[in-house]
Design a protein around this motif. Structure first.
Motif, short mmCIF file in Angstrom:
data_model
loop_
_atom_site.label_atom_id
_atom_site.label_comp_id
_atom_site.label_asym_id
_atom_site.label_seq_id
_atom_site.Cartn_x
_atom_site.Cartn_y
_atom_site.Cartn_z
N GLN A 29 0.83 -1.20 0.00
CA GLN A 29 0.00 0.00 0.00
C GLN A 29 0.87 1.26 0.00
O GLN A 29 0.52 2.25 -0.63
CB GLN A 29 -0.94 0.01 1.20
CG GLN A 29 -2.06 -1.00 1.08
CD GLN A 29 -2.97 -0.96 2.28
OE1 GLN A 29 -2.63 -0.45 3.35
NE2 GLN A 29 -4.16 -1.51 2.11
N VAL A 30 2.00 1.21 0.69
CA VAL A 30 2.93 2.34 0.68
C VAL A 30 3.45 2.55 -0.74
O VAL A 30 3.52 3.69 -1.23
CB VAL A 30 4.10 2.11 1.68
CG1 VAL A 30 5.16 3.18 1.53
CG2 VAL A 30 3.58 2.06 3.11
N VAL A 31 3.80 1.47 -1.40
CA VAL A 31 4.29 1.55 -2.78
C VAL A 31 3.22 2.16 -3.68
O VAL A 31 3.49 3.08 -4.46
CB VAL A 31 4.72 0.16 -3.32
CG1 VAL A 31 5.06 0.22 -4.80
CG2 VAL A 31 5.90 -0.38 -2.52
N GLU A 32 1.99 1.69 -3.54
CA GLU A 32 0.90 2.21 -4.36
C GLU A 32 0.64 3.69 -4.08
O GLU A 32 0.38 4.47 -5.00
CB GLU A 32 -0.38 1.39 -4.14
CG GLU A 32 -0.30 0.00 -4.69
CD GLU A 32 0.03 -0.04 -6.19
OE1 GLU A 32 -0.52 0.76 -6.96
OE2 GLU A 32 0.89 -0.86 -6.58
N THR A 33 0.73 4.09 -2.82
CA THR A 33 0.56 5.50 -2.47
C THR A 33 1.64 6.35 -3.12
O THR A 33 1.35 7.43 -3.66
CB THR A 33 0.58 5.68 -0.94
OG1 THR A 33 -0.50 4.93 -0.38
CG2 THR A 33 0.44 7.14 -0.55
N ALA A 34 2.87 5.89 -3.10
CA ALA A 34 3.96 6.62 -3.75
C ALA A 34 3.68 6.77 -5.24
O ALA A 34 3.83 7.87 -5.80
CB ALA A 34 5.29 5.89 -3.53
#
Length: 73
Positions: A29-34
């Motif tokens: 989810q952090v990757v997707e947010t970035a």
């Protein structure tokens, strides 16, 4: 004590495959947010940068998939 809880949590992640999958999912989810904010990064890119910034030189071996990100402050 919060630091002991942090250690206990990481121990649990190490031992419990379901919990480990949840942590991996959270990192994804952090990757997707970035990416949603215009950053062209992979899970490996972020993991490598976190290791570099926060000094974890010998991370635990949780497998070879990208996104296995654990760090020490």
């Amino acid at each position: 004590m919060a630091s002991q809880d942090a250690k206990n949590f990481l121990d649990a992640v190490e031992k419990d495959p379901r919990l480990r999958d949840k942590v991996k999912g959270a990192f994804q989810q952090v990757v997707e947010t970035a990416r949603q904010h215009g950053y062209d990064v992979s899970a490996k890119d972020l993991s490598d940068e976190l290791h570099e910034r926060w000094g974890m030189r010998h991370p635990p071996d949780y497998g070879h998939e990208p996104g296995n990100c654990f760090f020490v402050r």
